[in-house]
Design a protein around this motif. Structure first.
Motif, PDB file in Angstrom:
ATOM      1  N   MET A   1       0.376  -4.455  11.799  1.00  0.00           N
ATOM      2  CA  MET A   1       1.657  -4.371  11.061  1.00  0.00           C
ATOM      3  C   MET A   1       1.156  -4.456   9.563  1.00  0.00           C
ATOM      4  O   MET A   1       0.647  -5.588   8.989  1.00  0.00           O
ATOM      5  N   ARG A   2       1.648  -3.618   8.722  1.00  0.00           N
ATOM      6  CA  ARG A   2       1.326  -3.446   7.272  1.00  0.00           C
ATOM      7  C   ARG A   2       2.179  -4.359   6.302  1.00  0.00           C
ATOM      8  O   ARG A   2       3.393  -4.757   6.860  1.00  0.00           O
ATOM      9  N   ARG A   3       1.691  -5.022   5.507  1.00  0.00           N
ATOM     10  CA  ARG A   3       2.467  -6.130   4.707  1.00  0.00           C
ATOM     11  C   ARG A   3       2.822  -5.351   3.377  1.00  0.00           C
ATOM     12  O   ARG A   3       1.832  -4.823   2.610  1.00  0.00           O
ATOM     13  N   ARG A   4       3.994  -5.715   2.733  1.00  0.00           N
ATOM     14  CA  ARG A   4       4.616  -5.172   1.627  1.00  0.00           C
ATOM     15  C   ARG A   4       4.553  -6.306   0.649  1.00  0.00           C
ATOM     16  O   ARG A   4       5.206  -7.268   0.711  1.00  0.00           O
ATOM     17  N   VAL A   5       3.923  -6.031  -0.609  1.00  0.00           N
ATOM     18  CA  VAL A   5       3.770  -7.019  -1.659  1.00  0.00           C
ATOM     19  C   VAL A   5       4.215  -6.218  -2.940  1.00  0.00           C
ATOM     20  O   VAL A   5       3.574  -5.392  -3.225  1.00  0.00           O
ATOM     21  N   LEU A   6       4.906  -6.899  -3.653  1.00  0.00           N
ATOM     22  CA  LEU A   6       5.533  -6.617  -5.123  1.00  0.00           C
ATOM     23  C   LEU A   6       4.493  -7.439  -6.014  1.00  0.00           C
ATOM     24  O   LEU A   6       4.683  -8.677  -5.862  1.00  0.00           O
ATOM     25  N   TYR A   7       4.045  -6.476  -6.921  1.00  0.00           N
ATOM     26  CA  TYR A   7       3.302  -7.255  -7.998  1.00  0.00           C
ATOM     27  C   TYR A   7       4.056  -6.987  -9.353  1.00  0.00           C
ATOM     28  O   TYR A   7       4.239  -5.710  -9.549  1.00  0.00           O
ATOM     29  N   VAL A   8       4.514  -8.034 -10.158  1.00  0.00           N
ATOM     30  CA  VAL A   8       5.444  -7.803 -11.348  1.00  0.00           C
ATOM     31  C   VAL A   8       4.259  -8.083 -12.599  1.00  0.00           C
ATOM     32  O   VAL A   8       4.133  -9.479 -12.611  1.00  0.00           O
ATOM     33  N   ASP A   9       4.177  -7.391 -13.419  1.00  0.00           N
ATOM     34  CA  ASP A   9       3.392  -7.690 -14.640  1.00  0.00           C
ATOM     35  C   ASP A   9       3.409  -6.587 -15.545  1.00  0.00           C
ATOM     36  O   ASP A   9       3.615  -5.409 -15.476  1.00  0.00           O
ATOM     37  N   ASP A  10       3.728  -6.973 -16.823  1.00  0.00           N
ATOM     38  CA  ASP A  10       3.927  -6.013 -17.878  1.00  0.00           C
ATOM     39  C   ASP A  10       2.642  -5.508 -18.426  1.00  0.00           C
ATOM     40  O   ASP A  10       2.721  -4.429 -19.457  1.00  0.00           O
ATOM     41  N   THR A  11       1.558  -5.658 -18.007  1.00  0.00           N
ATOM     42  CA  THR A  11       0.259  -5.141 -18.587  1.00  0.00           C
ATOM     43  C   THR A  11      -0.173  -4.155 -17.437  1.00  0.00           C
ATOM     44  O   THR A  11      -0.417  -4.485 -16.286  1.00  0.00           O
ATOM     45  N   PRO A  12      -0.254  -2.865 -17.868  1.00  0.00           N
ATOM     46  CA  PRO A  12      -0.303  -1.762 -17.053  1.00  0.00           C
ATOM     47  C   PRO A  12      -2.010  -1.846 -16.456  1.00  0.00           C
ATOM     48  O   PRO A  12      -2.055  -1.678 -15.277  1.00  0.00           O
ATOM     49  N   SER A  13      -2.938  -2.480 -17.086  1.00  0.00           N
ATOM     50  CA  SER A  13      -4.182  -2.603 -16.700  1.00  0.00           C
ATOM     51  C   SER A  13      -4.281  -3.548 -15.777  1.00  0.00           C
ATOM     52  O   SER A  13      -5.036  -3.417 -14.668  1.00  0.00           O
ATOM     53  N   SER A  14      -3.548  -4.626 -15.523  1.00  0.00           N
ATOM     54  CA  SER A  14      -3.631  -5.606 -14.684  1.00  0.00           C
ATOM     55  C   SER A  14      -3.076  -5.028 -13.384  1.00  0.00           C
ATOM     56  O   SER A  14      -3.323  -5.063 -12.253  1.00  0.00           O
ATOM     57  N   ARG A  15      -1.918  -4.268 -13.919  1.00  0.00           N
ATOM     58  CA  ARG A  15      -1.332  -3.413 -12.401  1.00  0.00           C
ATOM     59  C   ARG A  15      -2.167  -2.591 -11.764  1.00  0.00           C
ATOM     60  O   ARG A  15      -2.369  -2.658 -10.337  1.00  0.00           O
ATOM     61  N   ASP A  16      -3.060  -1.960 -12.451  1.00  0.00           N
ATOM     62  CA  ASP A  16      -4.027  -0.767 -11.896  1.00  0.00           C
ATOM     63  C   ASP A  16      -5.069  -1.572 -11.290  1.00  0.00           C
ATOM     64  O   ASP A  16      -5.606  -1.055 -10.406  1.00  0.00           O
ATOM     65  N   ALA A  17      -5.516  -2.723 -11.881  1.00  0.00           N
ATOM     66  CA  ALA A  17      -6.675  -3.182 -11.175  1.00  0.00           C
ATOM     67  C   ALA A  17      -6.399  -3.836 -10.045  1.00  0.00           C
ATOM     68  O   ALA A  17      -7.269  -3.800  -9.137  1.00  0.00           O
ATOM     69  N   LEU A  18      -5.289  -4.372  -9.790  1.00  0.00           N
ATOM     70  CA  LEU A  18      -4.936  -4.909  -8.474  1.00  0.00           C
ATOM     71  C   LEU A  18      -4.560  -3.838  -7.436  1.00  0.00           C
ATOM     72  O   LEU A  18      -4.910  -4.140  -6.250  1.00  0.00           O
ATOM     73  N   ARG A  19      -4.058  -2.915  -7.901  1.00  0.00           N
ATOM     74  CA  ARG A  19      -3.904  -1.700  -7.162  1.00  0.00           C
ATOM     75  C   ARG A  19      -5.274  -1.280  -6.217  1.00  0.00           C
ATOM     76  O   ARG A  19      -5.218  -0.896  -5.418  1.00  0.00           O
ATOM     77  N   GLU A  20      -6.106  -1.163  -7.481  1.00  0.00           N
ATOM     78  CA  GLU A  20      -7.441  -0.623  -6.975  1.00  0.00           C
ATOM     79  C   GLU A  20      -8.217  -1.475  -5.880  1.00  0.00           C
ATOM     80  O   GLU A  20      -8.898  -1.027  -4.997  1.00  0.00           O
ATOM     81  N   TYR A  21      -8.020  -2.770  -6.305  1.00  0.00           N
ATOM     82  CA  TYR A  21      -8.636  -3.857  -5.574  1.00  0.00           C
ATOM     83  C   TYR A  21      -7.892  -3.622  -3.910  1.00  0.00           C
ATOM     84  O   TYR A  21      -8.636  -3.663  -2.875  1.00  0.00           O
ATOM     85  N   CYS A  22      -6.838  -3.618  -4.003  1.00  0.00           N
ATOM     86  CA  CYS A  22      -5.859  -3.456  -2.667  1.00  0.00           C
ATOM     87  C   CYS A  22      -6.300  -2.348  -1.723  1.00  0.00           C
ATOM     88  O   CYS A  22      -6.455  -2.489  -0.567  1.00  0.00           O
ATOM     89  N   THR A  23      -6.399  -1.152  -2.520  1.00  0.00           N
ATOM     90  CA  THR A  23      -6.858   0.136  -1.951  1.00  0.00           C
ATOM     91  C   THR A  23      -8.302  -0.256  -1.255  1.00  0.00           C
ATOM     92  O   THR A  23      -8.317   0.329  -0.195  1.00  0.00           O
ATOM     93  N   ARG A  24      -9.201  -0.962  -1.964  1.00  0.00           N
ATOM     94  CA  ARG A  24     -10.587  -0.935  -1.571  1.00  0.00           C
ATOM     95  C   ARG A  24     -10.676  -2.069  -0.486  1.00  0.00           C
ATOM     96  O   ARG A  24     -11.317  -1.822   0.450  1.00  0.00           O
ATOM     97  N   GLU A  25     -10.184  -3.277  -0.764  1.00  0.00           N
ATOM     98  CA  GLU A  25     -10.310  -4.600   0.002  1.00  0.00           C
ATOM     99  C   GLU A  25      -9.302  -4.994   0.927  1.00  0.00           C
ATOM    100  O   GLU A  25      -9.533  -5.599   1.921  1.00  0.00           O
ATOM    101  N   LEU A  26      -7.948  -4.494   0.578  1.00  0.00           N
ATOM    102  CA  LEU A  26      -6.995  -4.717   1.547  1.00  0.00           C
ATOM    103  C   LEU A  26      -6.050  -3.531   2.111  1.00  0.00           C
ATOM    104  O   LEU A  26      -5.093  -3.177   1.576  1.00  0.00           O
ATOM    105  N   PRO A  27      -6.772  -2.743   3.096  1.00  0.00           N
ATOM    106  CA  PRO A  27      -6.230  -1.529   3.706  1.00  0.00           C
ATOM    107  C   PRO A  27      -4.638  -1.749   4.270  1.00  0.00           C
ATOM    108  O   PRO A  27      -4.063  -0.914   4.336  1.00  0.00           O
ATOM    109  N   GLY A  28      -4.477  -2.964   4.611  1.00  0.00           N
ATOM    110  CA  GLY A  28      -3.159  -3.368   5.502  1.00  0.00           C
ATOM    111  C   GLY A  28      -2.116  -3.760   4.646  1.00  0.00           C
ATOM    112  O   GLY A  28      -1.136  -3.984   4.888  1.00  0.00           O
ATOM    113  N   VAL A  29      -2.468  -3.708   3.264  1.00  0.00           N
ATOM    114  CA  VAL A  29      -1.410  -4.180   2.075  1.00  0.00           C
ATOM    115  C   VAL A  29      -0.712  -2.976   1.458  1.00  0.00           C
ATOM    116  O   VAL A  29      -1.495  -2.142   1.095  1.00  0.00           O
TER     117      VAL A  29
END
Length: 740
Positions: free
Chosen positions: A1-29
């Motif tokens: 079962m996939r998990r839906r996580v909302l990340y709110v941050d006004d810094t684009p680099s922070s949003r991109d960095a967390l998205r890259e991490y989730c794609t690589r390390e958290l495929p179920g998110v």
């Protein structure tokens, strides 16, 4: 079962960095990003999320203000504050505001730490959601306690409904407020039970709870330790058993009543199989519970009732109605008994018949008594046809044995001549049991007491009765019943307390009816005797008076024709004879066999008085009687007068009359011609006389007086060739004068 996580941050680099991490390390998110809090709130409203991660510094509002808006609509949704390092004030405020987790940015492992916190938060969130749903769905009341303090931490909806508190009020209640002050079932307090559960494991106790309005109810409380959201707790599962306890008490009372009931009771299922029998069933039927349970009531059938009878029974109870009727059953030993049976159906909550209960009141003895009463009624009608008292006694004796089963009995009848009660008719069983049958004199035994008082007596133990006649008697129980002036009826048994109230009542009914029948026979006998005397009187008037009347008429005509007055002397003698005949007849008709009061009479004086009242001419009286006897003095003198007249009439004017005593009586004899043996049986007949001058009633009167006293009268030859009248069975007293 996939998990839906909302990340709110006004810094684009922070949003991109967390998205890259989730794609690589958290495929179920599935990571959803937003630049502002307002955008994040829109996403929360449109989509289902498992977790929110937010920076502290946001455009328009900070992360804590954003959290406050989220909590309005999603009070339990995990919220992780992901902010810059070094801000301890922000961390404290975040925790106070109710964030799920607080993670600082920076460092090589910041995303690893954040990923771990996200997983934990989501797991707890889903776990809490399942627990809550279950918690609220359970119908029984659930109270969550802090094991260290015993305080109420949480309650479910059932607690609120049952106790009458809101959720907030219930959680703020002390544990004592939810319990009654008095707990008869336990010596421990509620807090002690909670503490014991935390220390020793699950507990169970029956508890008395009290609602907000003061109502109390009994509850079955099950306590169990548990860990909820990482904290130690004690869960109390509470079930209201007030109605159950009430039913249990009713069932207990019912069972005790059934167990101790005098009636035989059994319960079957809807297929007739016996499920339960009470002790009375075992006693009455002879079948033990083990022998009866599992079988059907057919084991009691006697064959006395046909299929139609049982078809009607089943038709009634299967229709849900009670069935009641008399039934003849058969015991295990083959003997039969009668019951008044009631069968009632038992239904479940749906109204379906699941059981039948049968209550059997044994009425065997009652039916036997009814048959006895009916038989007794029929039997009494037979007594009306009896011609004598002896016939009645024999008939009643048979019926006492055959109908009432009183096989040990007898009649003690009053003998007026001896003033005693004598046994005259006894049952065959009494003849076997008793060696002799006593004669009761005045004042002797229970028998005389009952005869004299006219009141029946029931003796449960004859030997202990103050008026017992024979303390060593084999008879232990006795019914003694008066029969008026006729005597008493005795019914006995060799067993103490053998007769009950019903036996006594039946015996009284019988003795009362018997007394009336005996009195009726006695009255009929007296009436027959009076009628006989009247008829006798009429015959004498029509025949015996006709002879002297004809003689008188003839001599009267001769006197008129011839003028010879000697004929008038014959007329006078005829008149004298008619007067004697009339006097004797009147005595027989009026007195009959009756005598007056008896007393001790001097026999010599009575003989002298009788001799003086008879025209003895030249006749002589000899002999001596030196006794007194019990007699009616007037009737005794009349007896001697008639014997003296008879001697002079048949023996002549110079006859010698001898009066003397016997061993048990007296005699009167003369030296006249005697009475031929062939005619002796006729001389006592009324109107019989061998002398033309006799009335034919003198000796009849003598016999009547003797029989009235109970004496025996015999005729024999006199010592001098005449006739001798002997009276025996006479009760002598002491000596009296020996000469006339």
């Amino acid at each position: 079962m996939r998990r839906r996580v909302l990340y709110v941050d006004d810094t684009p680099s922070s949003r991109d960095a967390l998205r890259e991490y989730c794609t690589r390390e958290l495929p179920g998110v599935d990571l959803i990003t937003a630049a502002t809090a307002s955008e994040g709130l829109e996403i929360c409203a449109d989509r289902t999320l498992d977790c929110i991660v937010s920076a502290y510094q946001l455009s328009g509002m900070d992360g804590l203000e954003f959290l406050e808006y989220v909590r309005d609509t999603h009070p339990d949704l995990p919220f992780i504050l992901f902010t810059a390092a070094g801000s301890e004030t922000v961390a404290s405020e975040a925790i106070a505001s109710g964030v799920s987790e607080y993670v600082q940015k920076g460092g090589d492992e910041q995303f690893d730490l954040l990923a771990a916190r996200i997983d934990d938060a989501i797991d707890r969130y889903h776990s809490r959601t399942g627990y809550r749903d279950l918690f609220e769905a359970i119908g029984d009341a659930i109270i969550v306690h802090d094991p260290e303090t015993g305080d109420v931490v949480d309650v479910n909806r059932a607690v609120c409904e049952h106790w009458g508190y809101s959720h907030e009020q219930a959680c703020e209640c002390a544990i004592e407020e939810l319990s009654a002050a008095v707990q008869p079932a336990s010596e421990r307090t509620a807090r002690e039970w909670v503490r014991r559960t935390a220390e020793e494991g699950p507990q169970r106790v029956e508890w008395v709870c009290e609602t907000s309005d003061g109502m109390q109810f009994r509850a079955d409380v099950r306590l169990k330790p548990a860990t909820i959201n990482g904290r130690d707790r004690v869960i109390a599962l509470i079930r209201d058993i007030t109605e159950e306890k009430h039913r249990e008490q009713e069932l207990k009372a019912f069972r005790e009543a059934v167990e101790h009931a005098g009636h035989s009771i059994y319960i079957t299922d809807s297929d007739e199989e016996i499920l339960y029998v009470n002790p009375a069933f075992e006693e009455v039927t002879g079948y033990t519970a083990d022998e009866a349970i599992g079988r059907t009531p057919r084991l009691l059938q006697s064959g006395e009732h046909d299929d139609e009878f049982y078809d009607q029974l089943w038709e009634t109870i299967l229709a849900g109605e009670d069935w009641q009727n008399e039934l003849i059953n058969e015991r295990k030993d083959g003997s039969r008994y009668v019951v008044n049976q009631t069968i009632a159906p038992i239904t479940d909550e749906m109204g379906e018949i699941v059981r039948f209960v049968a209550v059997n009141a044994e009425i065997t003895e009652q039916k036997r008594r009814e048959r006895q009463l009916q038989a007794l009624y029929t039997a009494t009608t037979e007594w009306l046809d009896a011609e004598s008292k002896d016939d009645v006694y024999e008939l009643v004796s048979t019926q006492l044995t055959d109908l009432l089963e009183f096989d040990l009995h007898g009649f003690c009848l009053y003998d007026e001549s001896t003033h005693t009660l004598q046994s005259v008719v006894t049952s065959e069983h009494a003849d076997v049991v008793l060696d002799d049958f006593p004669e009761f004199e005045e004042g002797e035994g229970i028998v005389w007491t009952v005869f004299e008082s006219g009141n029946a007596e029931r003796c449960d133990d004859v030997r202990e009765h103050p008026d017992v006649y024979n303390p060593d008697t084999e008879i232990r129980s006795e019914l003694v019943l008066p029969l008026g002036g006729h005597g008493v009826l005795l019914i006995g048994s060799k067993e103490p307390s053998a007769f009950d109230d019903t036996d006594e009542t039946l015996a009284k009914v019988l003795s009362s009816a018997l007394t009336e029948v005996l009195s009726r026979i006695e009255r009929e006998g007296e009436l027959a005797e009076r009628n006989s005397r009247l008829e006798e009187f009429a015959n004498v008037v029509s025949h015996d008076l006709r002879n002297p009347l004809s003689v008188a008429r003839g001599h009267l005509e001769l006197a008129r024709d011839t003028g010879d007055e000697t004929h008038l002397e014959e007329v006078e003698q005829s008149h004298d004879r008619m007067e004697r005949i009339i006097q004797n007849l009147l005595w027989l008709a009026r007195e009959g066999r009756e005598i007056g009061e008896t007393r001790r009479v001097d026999l010599a004086y009575t003989v002298e008085d009788a001799w003086r009242h008879v025209d003895t001419k030249e006749a002589r009286l000899v002999g001596s009687v030196d006794r007194t006897i019990e007699a009616d003095p007037d009737r005794l003198q009349q007896l001697f007068e008639n014997l003296f007249r008879n001697a002079i009439q048949h023996g002549g004017s110079d006859v010698t009359v001898d009066v003397g005593v016997l061993d048990d009586g007296f005699y009167v004899e003369d030296d006249g011609p005697g009475i031929p043996e062939a005619t002796r049986e006729h001389v006592f007949e009324a109107g019989y006389s061998s002398s033309p001058d006799g009335t034919g009633y003198g000796l009849s009167i003598v016999q009547t007086i003797a029989e009235a006293h109970g004496w025996n009268l015999d005729i024999t030859d006199g010592t001098a060739g005449g006739v001798r009248f002997e009276f025996s069975g006479v009760g002598f007293g002491g000596e009296a004068r020996t000469e006339y």
